[in-house]
Design an enzyme around this catalytic site. Sequence first.
Site, PDB file in Angstrom:
ATOM      1  CB  CYS A  46      -5.143   7.898  -1.685  1.00  0.00           C
ATOM      2  SG  CYS A  46      -4.789   9.627  -1.381  1.00  0.00           S
ATOM      3  CD  GLU A  81      -2.877   9.881   2.266  1.00  0.00           C
ATOM      4  OE1 GLU A  81      -3.490   8.835   1.916  1.00  0.00           O
ATOM      5  OE2 GLU A  81      -2.559  10.778   1.500  1.00  0.00           O
ATOM      6  N   GLY A 106       1.341   5.863   0.225  1.00  0.00           N
ATOM      7  CA  GLY A 106       1.348   4.828  -0.806  1.00  0.00           C
ATOM      8  C   GLY A 106       0.579   3.604  -0.375  1.00  0.00           C
ATOM      9  CB  SER A 107       0.769   0.131  -1.623  1.00  0.00           C
ATOM     10  OG  SER A 107       1.980  -0.415  -1.142  1.00  0.00           O
ATOM     11  CB  SER A 108      -2.167  -1.049   2.851  1.00  0.00           C
ATOM     12  OG  SER A 108      -3.134  -0.035   2.836  1.00  0.00           O
ATOM     13  NE  ARG A 109       3.125  -5.134  -1.794  1.00  0.00           N
ATOM     14  CZ  ARG A 109       4.401  -4.800  -2.013  1.00  0.00           C
ATOM     15  NH1 ARG A 109       5.364  -5.302  -1.253  1.00  0.00           N
ATOM     16  NH2 ARG A 109       4.717  -3.974  -2.991  1.00  0.00           N
ATOM     17  CB  VAL A 110       5.052  -0.311   0.581  1.00  0.00           C
ATOM     18  CG1 VAL A 110       6.384   0.377   0.888  1.00  0.00           C
ATOM     19  CG2 VAL A 110       5.147  -1.075  -0.741  1.00  0.00           C
ATOM     20  CB  ALA A 111       2.045   1.515   4.714  1.00  0.00           C
TER      21      ALA A 111
END
Length: 551
Positions: A332, A297, A278-283
Amino acid sequence: MYRPLVARLLRDSVATRKGSSHFARRFSHSLPFATVDAEELSGAKPAEVLNLVQGNWGGSSSWHTVVDPLNGEPFIKVAEVDETEIKPFVESLSKCPKHGLHNPFKSPERYLLYGDISTKAGHMLSIPKVSEFFARLIQRVAPKSYHQALGEVQVTQKFFENFTGDQVRFLARSFGVPGNHLGQQSNGFRWPFGPVAIITPFNFPLEIPVLQLMGALYMGNKPLLKVDSKVSIVMEQMMRLLHYCGLPVGDADFVNSDGKAMNKILLEANPRMTLFTGSSRVAEKLALDLKGRIKLEDAGFDWKILGPDVNEADYVAWVCDQDAYACSGQKCSAQSILFMHENWAATPLISRLKELAERRKLEDLTVGPVLTVTTEAMLDHLNKLLQIPGAKLLFGGKPLENHTIPSIYGAVKPTAVYVPLEEILKVSNYELVTKEIFGPFQVVTEYKNSQLPMVLEALERMHAHLTAAVVSNDQLFLQEVIGNTVNGTTYAGLRARTTGAPQNHWFGPAGDPRGAGIGTPEAIKLVWSCHREIIYDIGPVSHHWEIPPST
């Protein structure tokens, strides 16, 4: 092996079901595992999505309503658990030991079980009625063309076929090394983590969660799976198919929740590994919360370079269109920026791209709703880019017309904006230009032979390194670009693309020790197992041995 299962499916398809309303609903669609009908989903006939924990399907105290992305009509009710309802999920994960449900020394017959499950599931998805069911269900919640939706089902089917028979136990293949003396030998094993979690996004409702779920199960883990609630109905139905194919109901849990409740589950259950797509922010937040016990990923601002050799212009243009705009750019791996060599800029490539983009229409879902970026947000980003000196709109840049897509979603025509390479590299512009827009949107630029180092600099400064394409058959050019870049899935050659995550090669980022792959034996072993070394030292001890001096 799977013939009795198929015979049962065909028999159930024509049998008249009587009895409780549950079974009437369950079998009314002629698929014995299904509880919904993709064609009938509507406000008048809403579907319900349940949770699975400790082998039991159940609801929650409240329902989250999902609206039809094409007309805004409430058509799915999802049983989302809140923070007061997470205890069963925490307990279920906590009951799984760190050594997993199986490993090379414990219940090895389960490797064979999962080979059998894969055989049955792969054959089920090869049945036209079943593949059609999932393709249509995907289209209802993540609108994309039928070809794209069916492709997702077919990749999933091929994945199952790849892990039939003995292939699951081959994932756990060990090795041995001779020791220093008689009776000593070191052996390396692939070992499960035990309790794990999987969080997957909306854009591939079937392929991503299935491939990661099965990889986790193959290696002996017990996963808790959470899929974006907008599309979780697809995976709920797939879980039911897997149970029909022999998956033990207690081997995996399935939860619907918002991000806050899921975060609390992770913190309290403390899974040994979490896979996040998912999103980089949440990651990045999860990486901190989980103290690094995570594989990612995440987002990708994916690039394509057209090299100096111009060939097969129509084919290259078509691939560019597919890479940038299939699934309305919600991959993605979607082409986010196109670097054209000046030789390509001298061809009708841009006009051809414009023609291909304008063929896309809402009627066949070759363009459609954007589920995470509003129309206003995309057009606002476009307007900011157009403020850069030399920038210009190449095509698109307007909202879709004559539609009923709700305003919470985006609806824009496939868009491309040109930004000069020199401007892209400026510190004041770089972050704006390389911001990922998860929709039908790409940046285009041009470079000369002497400017290739500038292109490579632009690539070096990017944060995400998922997919890339180097469109050239010039071996020296390929060598230069590949040797100075890092993207984990890089296509090279005249037919290179950025999209396409089939089951036959690694798909995942590079350059980050947290990077996760998907689909292949290497990806499964990397993400879902760790190395354990067992050193046997059984003797004999020499009859002449004496206690030596202290050291």
